[in-house]
Design a protein around this motif. Structure first.
Motif, PDB file in Angstrom:
ATOM      1  N   LYS A   6       0.830  -1.201   0.000  1.00  0.00           N
ATOM      2  CA  LYS A   6       0.000   0.000   0.000  1.00  0.00           C
ATOM      3  C   LYS A   6       0.868   1.255   0.000  1.00  0.00           C
ATOM      4  O   LYS A   6       1.938   1.265   0.601  1.00  0.00           O
ATOM      5  CB  LYS A   6      -0.871   0.057   1.252  1.00  0.00           C
ATOM      6  CG  LYS A   6      -2.010  -0.887   1.298  1.00  0.00           C
ATOM      7  CD  LYS A   6      -2.790  -0.638   2.581  1.00  0.00           C
ATOM      8  CE  LYS A   6      -4.013  -1.495   2.655  1.00  0.00           C
ATOM      9  NZ  LYS A   6      -4.847  -1.172   3.816  1.00  0.00           N
ATOM     10  N   ASN A  25      -9.326  -0.796   4.604  1.00  0.00           N
ATOM     11  CA  ASN A  25     -10.064  -1.964   4.124  1.00  0.00           C
ATOM     12  C   ASN A  25      -9.736  -2.428   2.718  1.00  0.00           C
ATOM     13  O   ASN A  25     -10.400  -3.320   2.207  1.00  0.00           O
ATOM     14  CB  ASN A  25     -11.567  -1.706   4.246  1.00  0.00           C
ATOM     15  CG  ASN A  25     -11.985  -1.699   5.696  1.00  0.00           C
ATOM     16  OD1 ASN A  25     -11.815  -2.692   6.393  1.00  0.00           O
ATOM     17  ND2 ASN A  25     -12.480  -0.570   6.165  1.00  0.00           N
ATOM     18  N   TYR A  26      -8.723  -1.866   2.083  1.00  0.00           N
ATOM     19  CA  TYR A  26      -8.336  -2.422   0.790  1.00  0.00           C
ATOM     20  C   TYR A  26      -7.041  -3.208   0.955  1.00  0.00           C
ATOM     21  O   TYR A  26      -6.238  -2.940   1.829  1.00  0.00           O
ATOM     22  CB  TYR A  26      -8.242  -1.358  -0.301  1.00  0.00           C
ATOM     23  CG  TYR A  26      -6.943  -0.566  -0.380  1.00  0.00           C
ATOM     24  CD1 TYR A  26      -5.891  -1.014  -1.156  1.00  0.00           C
ATOM     25  CD2 TYR A  26      -6.797   0.634   0.299  1.00  0.00           C
ATOM     26  CE1 TYR A  26      -4.713  -0.283  -1.249  1.00  0.00           C
ATOM     27  CE2 TYR A  26      -5.627   1.364   0.219  1.00  0.00           C
ATOM     28  CZ  TYR A  26      -4.585   0.900  -0.556  1.00  0.00           C
ATOM     29  OH  TYR A  26      -3.432   1.626  -0.639  1.00  0.00           O
ATOM     30  N   ASP A  27      -6.900  -4.223   0.117  1.00  0.00           N
ATOM     31  CA  ASP A  27      -5.731  -5.094   0.178  1.00  0.00           C
ATOM     32  C   ASP A  27      -4.867  -4.903  -1.059  1.00  0.00           C
ATOM     33  O   ASP A  27      -5.372  -4.594  -2.151  1.00  0.00           O
ATOM     34  CB  ASP A  27      -6.162  -6.565   0.240  1.00  0.00           C
ATOM     35  CG  ASP A  27      -6.867  -6.899   1.544  1.00  0.00           C
ATOM     36  OD1 ASP A  27      -6.416  -6.425   2.595  1.00  0.00           O
ATOM     37  OD2 ASP A  27      -7.878  -7.621   1.499  1.00  0.00           O
ATOM     38  N   SER A  28      -3.585  -5.114  -0.901  1.00  0.00           N
ATOM     39  CA  SER A  28      -2.683  -5.099  -2.037  1.00  0.00           C
ATOM     40  C   SER A  28      -2.970  -6.306  -2.929  1.00  0.00           C
ATOM     41  O   SER A  28      -3.561  -7.290  -2.473  1.00  0.00           O
ATOM     42  CB  SER A  28      -1.232  -5.131  -1.562  1.00  0.00           C
ATOM     43  OG  SER A  28      -0.900  -3.912  -0.942  1.00  0.00           O
ATOM     44  N   LYS A  30      -3.080  -9.713  -4.967  1.00  0.00           N
ATOM     45  CA  LYS A  30      -2.737 -11.088  -4.616  1.00  0.00           C
ATOM     46  C   LYS A  30      -2.893 -11.957  -5.868  1.00  0.00           C
ATOM     47  O   LYS A  30      -3.566 -11.589  -6.814  1.00  0.00           O
ATOM     48  CB  LYS A  30      -3.696 -11.610  -3.542  1.00  0.00           C
ATOM     49  CG  LYS A  30      -3.812 -10.728  -2.315  1.00  0.00           C
ATOM     50  CD  LYS A  30      -3.121 -11.320  -1.137  1.00  0.00           C
ATOM     51  CE  LYS A  30      -3.284 -10.557   0.134  1.00  0.00           C
ATOM     52  NZ  LYS A  30      -2.901  -9.210   0.205  1.00  0.00           N
ATOM     53  N   ASP A  61      -1.478   1.249  -4.681  1.00  0.00           N
ATOM     54  CA  ASP A  61      -0.347   0.337  -4.528  1.00  0.00           C
ATOM     55  C   ASP A  61       0.932   0.922  -5.108  1.00  0.00           C
ATOM     56  O   ASP A  61       0.908   1.774  -5.990  1.00  0.00           O
ATOM     57  CB  ASP A  61      -0.636  -0.987  -5.249  1.00  0.00           C
ATOM     58  CG  ASP A  61      -1.825  -1.708  -4.679  1.00  0.00           C
ATOM     59  OD1 ASP A  61      -1.870  -1.908  -3.453  1.00  0.00           O
ATOM     60  OD2 ASP A  61      -2.724  -2.079  -5.455  1.00  0.00           O
TER      61      ASP A  61
END
Length: 120
Positions: A6, A25-28, A30, A61
């Motif tokens: 992030k 609440n956001y993810d890198s 995957k 990102d």
């Protein structure tokens, strides 16, 4: 070592909005499966791209990699087939020295164009 992480909350505030909930609440990206050839980069929020419109989409990102590495951004083939959308630059090229640059921390953006006739 390669990794996608992030951007900082401060950079998110500059580029997108002052929304701590969004940041938390956001993810890198995957890999969908252990043998996936690619990582899935997702938009932080929903967008409507009208026919012939271009939208610059922040990912939240940045990518750290070895000095002699490069990251390529390539649209999923199914996205082009289903929606007739494309990356504006066809293939995004992220150089290793883009990471943590002084202008924007290396925040990766994607510019998509809807070449079709439907809203995506």
């Amino acid at each position: 070592m390669r990794k996608i992480e992030k951007i900082s909350y401060e950079q998110l505030k500059k580029d997108i909005s002052d929304d701590k909930n969004l940041y938390d609440n956001y993810d890198s990206p995957k890999r969908s499966t252990k043998n996936s050839a690619r990582y899935d980069i997702k938009a932080l929020m929903d967008y409507v791209i009208k026919p012939n419109e271009i939208v610059k989409i922040p990912t939240g990102d940045k990518a750290s990699m070895n000095n002699d590495d490069v990251l390529f951004l390539i649209i999923r083939s199914s996205f082009g087939f289903k929606y007739n959308a494309r990356l504006c630059n066809q293939v995004g090229v992220i150089d290793s020295d883009y990471y943590n640059n002084i202008d924007n921390e290396g925040h990766i953006f994607v510019a998509l164009k809807n070449e079709g006739w439907i809203k995506i």
